[in-house]
Design a protein around this motif. Sequence first.
Motif, PDB file in Angstrom:
ATOM      1  N   ARG A   1       1.012  -1.344  -0.247  1.00 31.36           N
ATOM      2  CA  ARG A   1       0.382   0.250  -0.030  1.00 31.36           C
ATOM      3  C   ARG A   1       0.632   1.379   0.307  1.00 31.36           C
ATOM      4  O   ARG A   1       0.660   2.366  -0.597  1.00 31.36           O
ATOM      5  CB  ARG A   1      -0.552  -0.360   1.759  1.00 31.36           C
ATOM      6  N   GLY A   2       1.435   1.202   1.021  1.00 29.68           N
ATOM      7  CA  GLY A   2       2.654   2.639   1.105  1.00 29.68           C
ATOM      8  C   GLY A   2       3.477   2.803  -0.068  1.00 29.68           C
ATOM      9  O   GLY A   2       3.829   3.936  -0.875  1.00 29.68           O
TER      10      GLY A   2
ATOM     11  N   GLU B   1       1.070   3.641  -3.254  1.00 30.89           N
ATOM     12  CA  GLU B   1       0.948   5.615  -2.419  1.00 30.89           C
ATOM     13  C   GLU B   1       2.458   6.750  -2.889  1.00 30.89           C
ATOM     14  O   GLU B   1       2.227   7.643  -3.350  1.00 30.89           O
ATOM     15  CB  GLU B   1       0.614   5.925  -1.413  1.00 30.89           C
ATOM     16  N   LEU B   2       3.146   6.070  -2.742  1.00 29.46           N
ATOM     17  CA  LEU B   2       4.857   6.953  -3.211  1.00 29.46           C
ATOM     18  C   LEU B   2       4.722   6.827  -4.598  1.00 29.46           C
ATOM     19  O   LEU B   2       4.699   7.667  -4.881  1.00 29.46           O
ATOM     20  CB  LEU B   2       5.857   6.020  -3.010  1.00 29.46           C
TER      21      LEU B   2
ATOM     22  N   LYS C   1       2.389   7.202  -7.004  1.00 23.59           N
ATOM     23  CA  LYS C   1       1.944   7.848  -7.115  1.00 23.59           C
ATOM     24  C   LYS C   1       1.727   9.262  -6.654  1.00 23.59           C
ATOM     25  O   LYS C   1       1.992   9.895  -8.152  1.00 23.59           O
ATOM     26  CB  LYS C   1       0.172   7.550  -6.169  1.00 23.59           C
ATOM     27  N   ALA C   2       2.944   9.359  -5.398  1.00 23.97           N
ATOM     28  CA  ALA C   2       2.971  10.892  -4.805  1.00 23.97           C
ATOM     29  C   ALA C   2       3.959  11.173  -5.905  1.00 23.97           C
ATOM     30  O   ALA C   2       3.836  12.727  -6.024  1.00 23.97           O
ATOM     31  CB  ALA C   2       3.424  10.432  -3.754  1.00 23.97           C
TER      32      ALA C   2
ATOM     33  N   GLU D   1       3.576   5.534 -11.118  1.00 23.70           N
ATOM     34  CA  GLU D   1       2.970   4.289 -11.146  1.00 23.70           C
ATOM     35  C   GLU D   1       3.429   4.053 -12.444  1.00 23.70           C
ATOM     36  O   GLU D   1       2.528   2.386 -12.732  1.00 23.70           O
ATOM     37  CB  GLU D   1       1.448   5.387 -11.557  1.00 23.70           C
TER      38      GLU D   1
ATOM     39  N   GLU E   1      -8.756  -4.655  -1.696  1.00 25.24           N
ATOM     40  CA  GLU E   1      -7.708  -4.366  -1.682  1.00 25.24           C
ATOM     41  C   GLU E   1      -6.466  -5.665  -2.310  1.00 25.24           C
ATOM     42  O   GLU E   1      -5.560  -4.051  -3.703  1.00 25.24           O
ATOM     43  CB  GLU E   1      -7.010  -4.506  -0.332  1.00 25.24           C
TER      44      GLU E   1
ATOM     45  N   THR F   1      -7.101  -3.975  -5.932  1.00 25.55           N
ATOM     46  CA  THR F   1      -6.016  -2.483  -6.599  1.00 25.55           C
ATOM     47  C   THR F   1      -4.947  -2.234  -6.413  1.00 25.55           C
ATOM     48  O   THR F   1      -3.610  -1.967  -7.230  1.00 25.55           O
ATOM     49  CB  THR F   1      -6.906  -1.880  -5.179  1.00 25.55           C
TER      50      THR F   1
END
Length: 130
Positions: free
Chosen positions: A48-49, A52-53, A55-56, A60, A86, A89
């Motif tokens: 998950r982390g 998120e990184l 995407k940030a 991606e 999850e 995703t």
Amino acid sequence: KGGRPAKAVSQQTQMLELAFDKALAALRRGKQVMVFVHARNETLRTARGLLELAKARQAEELFAPKPDHPRYALAQREVARCRNGELRTLCNGGLGVHHAGMLRPERSMMERLFADGMINVLCSTATLAW
């Protein structure tokens, strides 16, 4: 307020940043990545982390499965049938998890998708080695 001590959170953040940087470097070289963690709950938290990184930091596309892959459509259908939202995703983002607490069909799917190159980063416990 409960939770982890600040030092533990900081160390966890540093480890995630390091894993992300190493994964990104490998993905840029066209390689897949396995991230081994100690506990089952760390597999999801780490994946998950990393997503998120990605995407940030606008990375991606390096993590995501490639639409021109010969097995892309088949893999997308298999992931869509997965009951774990999850996991769906994460897979759609090119990441997967693997640990002993997963249902056998989900573990098999993760192994297959990683072997086929549809998952680029797999966060796992040592179960994968057995």
